[in-house]
Enzyme design. Structure first.
Site: not given
Ligand code: NDP
Length: 505
Positions: A292, A160, A258, A239-240, A471
């Site tokens: 987020c 994002n 995060e 979940e990730t 962070e």
């Molecule tokens: P995802 O959880 O789908 O993916 C996040 C990252 O994790 C991606 O690089 C993804 O790779 C990777 N990933 C996925 N599965 C695994 C695994 N099994 N092992 C290791 N890495 C993995 O999130 P999104 O990219 O869809 O982002 C949106 C989410 O992020 C929202 O829930 C949002 O709230 C959160 N977020 C939190 C923030 C905070 O500061 N707390 C800030 C911004 C966003 P791939 O892309 O290949 O799936």
């Protein structure tokens, strides 16, 4: 085989390992398309577990060589400043590319990107202030602590804010003297890859920053299980987060999570209505709601509830939705078909669960080049019930919920009735109430009469299902360092413990 970017076709980028672009072992690629028009933007290599292992080993070699970790913090700081300057010089290019990849309006990306060099200036500056402590110690000993880098650290980031989220982890990780392996989101890897090249050209030694693109479920576990991986820092969905935190726990390595959010926005009736509405629009619809900390649960005092909804609906209906590259555009598409379909599903669930649809509620009808873009109408649901799915779950699209409260206690009860505890904002002119309410809010980042604001010095992190760790600021520098305690005897007379007698009788 390695290459500099000048040898690569435009934006067909490979992995970045040991200071150069390098083909992935799979030869598969992820294609990146503009979510507004469907136009092809570029592609990135689909890394494999072997590629990840190579990147971690490369980072470990660079770390062990001392080329970065042994540098005086002052000298690391100079290089971080040079990286900040190099980024500053190329901000328009990065902002435009990020707009083409994410669909976020260029005016938003320009504003966000203009802040990014500050992360390198800030951490480049405070790196040299990483002071240990001298602590009291009974018995005439000198007792002090000192910091050193962790080694190889892994950054996994979301799509994002592809560059912001990557850089706010990277700057403290480098400032502390670590070597980094990063895994950007599969659908938004281009700006992090170009940044890695830029940082190398600005003086970062080869091997200190490595990027492996590809599917998280493939390269993520390889990163977490690599023997030299010393810390994992993830921004992603909850979940990730559970999966990645589990892998880090198996290895007993520290982690920062995060994760998701569902930020409450508490609006008291002493806030001028126009300000409340402008604040709500900003909180809820920046990035088409794909952040987020997006304000998603608007908890509004019953005395202004209907007036607030009416005015906010009029404001939202006037958003200029269009081509994100047009400077007049105020709202773009969501990033992908999947994200659009998820958002539309939530909208249907809001309708079927009985929430009042005030405005929006459908895919936005666009024309010309934008006809197939992933546009969703900015949507407001009122009279939501705290048990509705649109209130309980993170939507990550331009959909907000509004509910009334009667008094402060009720407002707090609605705000805290949630598994997430990331962002929140409180809008009131009453300074005593503002601080009283904030103190009782379960949220790691709270704004009073504002929203979304971020700064490299200002700590960032959530509670509950929003994750753990911080962070930004000194906290981040500490999280990327290990602190060692040293006890020094200062007297010449070391006692012979086994020389007989009882010293303590
Ligand atoms: P995802 O959880 O789908 O993916 C996040 C990252 O994790 C991606 O690089 C993804 O790779 C990777 N990933 C996925 N599965 C695994 C695994 N099994 N092992 C290791 N890495 C993995 O999130 P999104 O990219 O869809 O982002 C949106 C989410 O992020 C929202 O829930 C949002 O709230 C959160 N977020 C939190 C923030 C905070 O500061 N707390 C800030 C911004 C966003 P791939 O892309 O290949 O799936």
């Amino acid at each position: 085989m390695t290459a500099t970017r000048s040898q690569q076709s435009d934006l067909e980028l490979d992995l970045f390992i040991d200071g150069a672009f390098r083909k992935a072992s799979s030869h598969d690629r992820s294609q990146i398309h503009n979510p507004a028009t469907g136009a092809h933007v570029g592609s990135a290599a689909k890394g494999t577990a072997d590629d990840m292992r190579l990147a971690v080993e490369t980072a470990a070699k660079a770390f062990d060589s001392g080329v970065w970790s042994d540098l005086d913090a002052l000298d690391r700081g100079h290089i971080l400043h040079a990286i900040g300057d190099a980024l500053k010089a190329r901000l328009p290019e990065f902002a435009e590319l990020e707009t083409r990849v994410t669909g976020r309006p260029i005016r938003e990306m320009t504003a966000q990107m203009s802040r990014l060099p500050e992360w390198f200036y800030y951490f480049g500056g405070i790196a040299r202030g990483m002071e240990g402590h001298v602590k009291p110690f009974k018995g005439g000993h000198l007792n002090y602590t000192q910091f050193s880098p962790l080694g190889v650290v892994g950054l996994i980031t979301s799509w994002n804010h592809p560059l912001l989220i990557f850089l706010k982890k990277l700057a403290p990780a480098l400032a502390a003297g670590n070597a980094v392996v990063a895994k950007p989101a599969e659908i938004a890897p281009l700006t992090p890859l170009l940044f890695a090249e830029l940082a190398t050209q600005a003086g970062l030694p080869a091997g200190i920053l490595n990027i492996v693109t590809g599917e998280g479920s493939v390269v993520g576990p390889a990163m977490c299980s690599a023997p030299r991986m010393a810390r994992i820092d993830l921004t992603g969905g909850t979940e990730t987060g559970r999966r990645v935190a589990g892998m880090a726990a198996q290895r007993l390595i520290p982690a920062t999570m995060e994760l998701g959010g569902k930020a409450p926005v508490l609006v008291f009736d002493d806030t001028p209505l126009e300000e409340a509405v402008n604040g709500a629009a900003f909180a809820g619809f920046i990035a088409s709601g794909q952040t987020c900390v997006a304000g998603t649960r608007f908890i509004v005092q019953d005395t202004i509830y209907e007036a607030f909804i009416e005015k906010l609906a009029a404001k939202v209906a006037g958003f200029k939705i269009g081509d994100p590259l047009d400077r007049a555009t105020e709202m773009g598409p969501v990033i992908s078909r999947k994200q659009m379909e998820t958002t539309l599903d939530y909208i249907e669930s809001g309708k079927s669960e009985g929430a009042r649809l005030v405005t929006g509620g459908a895919r936005a009808a666009m024309s010309g080049d934008l006809a197939d873009g992933y546009y969703v109408e900015p949507t407001i649901f009122a009279d939501v019930n705290p048990s509705h799915r649109i209130v309980r779950e993170e939507i990550f699209g331009p959909v907000i919920c509004v509910m009334p409260f009667t008094d402060e206690k009720h407002a707090l009860q609605l705000a805290n009735d949630h598994e997430f505890g990331l962002g929140a904002s409180v809008w009131t002119r009453n300074v005593m109430r503002a601080h009283r309410v904030v103190k009782n809010l379960n949220a790691g980042i709270v704004w009073i009469n504002d929203h979304h604001k971020n700064d490299p010095a200002s700590i960032w992190g959530g509670f509950g299902s929003s994750g753990y760790g911080k962070e930004n600021g000194w906290n981040a520098l500490h999280e990327y360092s290990k602190e060692q305690n040293v006890v020094v005897r200062l007297t010449d007379d070391f006692p012979d413990w086994y020389g007989g007698g009882d010293r303590y009788s």
